[in-house]
Design an enzyme around this catalytic site. Structure first.
Site, PDB file in Angstrom:
ATOM      1  N   ARG A 132      45.585  48.798  -0.186  1.00  0.00           N
ATOM      2  CA  ARG A 132      46.918  50.149   0.971  1.00  0.00           C
ATOM      3  C   ARG A 132      46.907  51.012   1.115  1.00  0.00           C
ATOM      4  O   ARG A 132      46.175  51.968   0.143  1.00  0.00           O
ATOM      5  CB  ARG A 132      48.383  48.857   0.424  1.00  0.00           C
ATOM      6  CG  ARG A 132      48.783  49.495  -0.338  1.00  0.00           C
ATOM      7  CD  ARG A 132      49.440  50.345  -0.647  1.00  0.00           C
ATOM      8  NE  ARG A 132      49.513  51.013  -2.473  1.00  0.00           N
ATOM      9  CZ  ARG A 132      48.668  52.193  -2.820  1.00  0.00           C
ATOM     10  NH1 ARG A 132      47.795  52.805  -2.057  1.00  0.00           N
ATOM     11  NH2 ARG A 132      49.565  52.339  -3.293  1.00  0.00           N
ATOM     12  N   ASP A 159      51.886  48.903  -4.570  1.00  0.00           N
ATOM     13  CA  ASP A 159      50.737  47.900  -3.640  1.00  0.00           C
ATOM     14  C   ASP A 159      50.703  46.139  -3.601  1.00  0.00           C
ATOM     15  O   ASP A 159      49.506  46.166  -2.781  1.00  0.00           O
ATOM     16  CB  ASP A 159      49.962  48.336  -4.830  1.00  0.00           C
ATOM     17  CG  ASP A 159      49.871  49.214  -5.464  1.00  0.00           C
ATOM     18  OD1 ASP A 159      51.105  50.160  -4.417  1.00  0.00           O
ATOM     19  OD2 ASP A 159      49.228  50.235  -6.387  1.00  0.00           O
ATOM     20  N   HIS A 192      55.565  57.106  -5.147  1.00  0.00           N
ATOM     21  CA  HIS A 192      56.165  57.475  -6.845  1.00  0.00           C
ATOM     22  C   HIS A 192      57.404  56.687  -6.803  1.00  0.00           C
ATOM     23  O   HIS A 192      58.341  57.364  -7.504  1.00  0.00           O
ATOM     24  CB  HIS A 192      56.201  58.582  -7.205  1.00  0.00           C
ATOM     25  CG  HIS A 192      54.923  58.951  -8.188  1.00  0.00           C
ATOM     26  ND1 HIS A 192      54.563  58.241  -9.311  1.00  0.00           N
ATOM     27  CD2 HIS A 192      53.859  59.712  -7.705  1.00  0.00           C
ATOM     28  CE1 HIS A 192      52.706  58.667  -9.419  1.00  0.00           C
ATOM     29  NE2 HIS A 192      52.426  59.044  -8.262  1.00  0.00           N
ATOM     30  N   GLY A 202      40.039  54.096  -7.871  1.00  0.00           N
ATOM     31  CA  GLY A 202      40.590  55.567  -8.626  1.00  0.00           C
ATOM     32  C   GLY A 202      41.138  56.028  -7.382  1.00  0.00           C
ATOM     33  O   GLY A 202      40.460  57.627  -7.525  1.00  0.00           O
ATOM     34  N   TYR A 214      51.099  58.771 -15.226  1.00  0.00           N
ATOM     35  CA  TYR A 214      51.890  58.114 -13.924  1.00  0.00           C
ATOM     36  C   TYR A 214      52.138  57.084 -15.171  1.00  0.00           C
ATOM     37  O   TYR A 214      54.249  57.330 -15.026  1.00  0.00           O
ATOM     38  CB  TYR A 214      51.058  56.307 -13.403  1.00  0.00           C
ATOM     39  CG  TYR A 214      51.214  56.071 -13.193  1.00  0.00           C
ATOM     40  CD1 TYR A 214      51.357  56.261 -11.924  1.00  0.00           C
ATOM     41  CD2 TYR A 214      52.274  54.533 -13.713  1.00  0.00           C
ATOM     42  CE1 TYR A 214      51.903  55.377 -10.444  1.00  0.00           C
ATOM     43  CE2 TYR A 214      52.943  53.916 -12.835  1.00  0.00           C
ATOM     44  CZ  TYR A 214      52.524  54.020 -11.066  1.00  0.00           C
ATOM     45  OH  TYR A 214      53.105  53.061 -10.425  1.00  0.00           O
ATOM     46  N   GLY A 240      43.342  56.095  -4.713  1.00  0.00           N
ATOM     47  CA  GLY A 240      44.523  55.336  -4.345  1.00  0.00           C
ATOM     48  C   GLY A 240      44.874  54.351  -3.429  1.00  0.00           C
ATOM     49  O   GLY A 240      46.416  54.887  -2.383  1.00  0.00           O
TER      50      GLY A 240
HETATM   51  P1  NG1 Z   1      47.501  53.124  -7.526  1.00  0.00           P
HETATM   52  O1  NG1 Z   1      47.826  54.515  -7.583  1.00  0.00           O
HETATM   53  O2  NG1 Z   1      47.371  53.450  -5.579  1.00  0.00           O
HETATM   54  O3  NG1 Z   1      47.194  52.206  -7.019  1.00  0.00           O
HETATM   55  C1  NG1 Z   1      50.202  53.629  -8.237  1.00  0.00           C
HETATM   56  C2  NG1 Z   1      51.246  52.572  -8.386  1.00  0.00           C
HETATM   57  C3  NG1 Z   1      52.538  52.015  -6.834  1.00  0.00           C
HETATM   58  C4  NG1 Z   1      53.149  52.943  -7.373  1.00  0.00           C
HETATM   59  C5  NG1 Z   1      52.186  54.852  -6.390  1.00  0.00           C
HETATM   60  C6  NG1 Z   1      52.780  55.607  -6.232  1.00  0.00           C
HETATM   61  C7  NG1 Z   1      49.768  50.678  -9.767  1.00  0.00           C
HETATM   62  C8  NG1 Z   1      48.938  49.383  -8.934  1.00  0.00           C
HETATM   63  N1  NG1 Z   1      50.404  51.467  -8.586  1.00  0.00           N
HETATM   64  O4  NG1 Z   1      49.216  53.472  -6.954  1.00  0.00           O
HETATM   65  O5  NG1 Z   1      52.634  51.717  -7.524  1.00  0.00           O
HETATM   66  O6  NG1 Z   1      53.744  53.338  -8.118  1.00  0.00           O
HETATM   67  O7  NG1 Z   1      51.006  54.888  -7.720  1.00  0.00           O
HETATM   68  O8  NG1 Z   1      53.953  55.252  -5.613  1.00  0.00           O
HETATM   69  O9  NG1 Z   1      50.402  51.128 -10.923  1.00  0.00           O
END
Ligand code: NG1
Length: 495
Positions: A53, A206, A60, A157, A262, A159
């Site tokens: 997605r 996600d 965040h 990795g 994170y 995003g």
């Molecule tokens: P990404 O890094 O795209 O998987 C992560 C978190 C989301 C959200 C975003 C920031 C996981 C699996 N996903 O996304 O839930 O917090 O960062 O908006 O950790």
């Protein structure tokens, strides 16, 4: 949307992909089936599919309990599956030779399977989905043995949620193989918790986007009081709007950097909520900023949502004390003093289940980002509902403000993201921002369909040609692409 629905089963790829993608996807599915047959000497029974997605707005804030607005993309994880009653083994291979084939066995109803989250092992993501689903299937004595072959097209990795695509398709494969009576809602909720088994304290955006999305719609996902999703029709503008995704190719491995990035952000927002619930005299102490918002405005129907975020932010900023380190943030001892708890208690509460490494906690900056970002989600949804001549400018401005806040207050951007966003804005993007966790990975840009070629060319010439001059044309086409809102999880049986 009725969240009791089950993931659909399709026998034709045009239910899953846009017409323009059917040729490419057909060849990819054929290749998967052929390779599966070569490896296992039999055909798969079905293919489980979940997409990655792109998050349009709301970065965040999902783990703070606030709503977000992603959409699914064409890139996905597809797993060809055959089952057996002969044993309970799971054999898993990948069309990408970089990932070695593995095998594991069901370890009984209590344990299900061991996941070693200290190791960065690709099959852990499958195990997460598998374990999560079988934990729920209390009546199932003996799960099926499984033969699996996976093909993932979401760059890791970046995003774009390759991990959620993987965990959700693994969960779906397990559901389908064992005929478990689970709805989309249950699949999503379990996948959210399951993914935490790999050691990242993830939010739920996600997985919800991967499971619930539909073609041509963005998805407004809310988490409180429980996970709910609403399709948001993207406005029809003149010329038609288009989204471009550009990967900075700076790999932000969440698993490796989580303690400083994170997971630390999750802890900072929780500490901020705990402090604010005391400082603002709320009824009880909470540790999510959404709960702070709900308690602060309990019974107040007089202000609009946007006004509420402004009021709460003002009150919060006034409540935070000056830190002792010249704006760098609070030490653990300072936070302990602010919330009137021993530092040891804070450490145990927030920093043991998921590792965190830092000297300072930047609660003021994080709070500022979270409240303003949720305000932007509300504004974005409102603009989508009432399209007019300014829609593109308005949506673009909201995206740009989000990027600024991510960079300045959440410190989750990086120089490469900022460069790509600048190039985009100078070449016909109304808005450009990081998408996903940040610290590298992808950017998303809002532009118009006629401008897509110019924008993509500018990013190729001004970013990739300089920073990654040795990319092949295929790698370049993978790195920067136009995308449309795609469909969510599905089981495919059309072969
Ligand atoms: P990404 O890094 O795209 O998987 C992560 C978190 C989301 C959200 C975003 C920031 C996981 C699996 N996903 O996304 O839930 O917090 O960062 O908006 O950790």
């Amino acid at each position: 949307m009725s969240n009791n629905a089950r993931v659909p089963t399709y026998d034709s790829l045009d239910k899953i992909y846009a017409t323009s993608a059917l040729g490419k996807q057909g060849a990819r599915y054929n290749n998967l089936i052929q390779k599966f047959t070569e490896i296992y000497g039999r055909k798969p029974d079905f293919i489980a599919r979940s997409p990655g997605r792109v998050n349009l707005i709301g970065e965040h804030i999902d783990y703070c309990g606030f709503g977000v607005m992603p959409m699914a993309i064409e890139r996905d994880c597809i797993i060809a599956v055959a089952t057996t009653d002969q044993d309970t083994k799971v054999r898993i291979a990948n069309v990408n030779p970089k990932y070695e084939a593995r095998e594991f066995d069901f370890e009984g109803k209590e344990k299900i399977v061991t996941i070693d989250d200290t190791k960065h092992e690709w099959t852990n993501y499958f195990k997460c989905g598998y374990k999560g689903m079988l934990e729920r299937a209390k009546d199932l004595e003996k799960p099926k043995g499984m033969y699996l072959l996976l093909d993932g097209s979401v760059p890791a990795g970046s995003g774009l949620s390759s991990s959620a695509a993987f965990v959700c398709s693994a969960a779906l494969a397990t559901i389908e193989a064992n005929k478990l009576p689970l709805s989309k809602q249950e699949l999503t909720e379990i996948a959210i918790v399951a993914e935490r088994n790999v050691g990242v304290n993830s939010g739920g955006m996600d997985q919800a986007a991967s499971v619930f999305s539909e073609q041509q719609y963005a998805l407004h996902v809310e988490f409180v009081p429980r996970l709910s999703t609403q399709l948001v029709k993207l406005p029809e503008t003149q010329p038609p709007m288009a989204f471009v995704i550009a990967n900075t190719l700076v790999t932000a491995d969440k698993f490796v950097t989580a303690p400083r990035n994170y997971n630390l952000r999750v802890v900072e927002t929780r500490m901020a909520a705990l402090f604010l619930s005391r400082a603002l005299g709320l009824d009880h102490q909470v540790d999510s900023l959404k709960e702070v918002y709900d308690l602060y405005f309990k019974g107040d129907n007089s202000s609009s949502d946007v006004e509420k975020y402004d009021k709460l932010l003002d009150a919060a900023i006034q409540a935070f004390p000056q830190d002792k380190s010249n704006g760098q943030g609070y030490t653990l001892e300072e936070v302990a003093e602010m919330v009137n708890l021993p530092a040891q208690t804070l450490h145990e509460r927030y920093m043991t289940r998921f590792p965190v490494e830092t000297d300072y906690f930047r609660l003021v900056q994080r709070t500022r980002h979270v409240f303003t970002e949720e305000r932007r989600v509300v504004q974005f949804a409102a603009v989508c509902k009432h399209a007019d001549a300014n829609t593109l400018q308005e949506l673009g401005a909201i995206m740009n403000a989000s990027q600024e806040s991510c960079d300045k207050y959440y410190n989750c951007s990086c120089p490469e993201i900022n460069t790509v966003c600048d190039i985009a804005r100078n070449n016909g993007a109304y808005g450009a921002r990081l998408t996903g966790a940040g610290w590298g990975g992808c950017t998303v840009m809002l532009t118009t369909e006629p401008n897509v070629p110019k924008l993509i060319k500018a990013i190729k010439d001004q970013y990739y040609a300089i920073k990654f001059p040795n990319l092949t044309p295929e790698e370049l086409d993978d790195a920067v692409l136009a995308t449309q809102p795609g469909s969510g999880s599905a089981v495919y049986v059309g072969f």
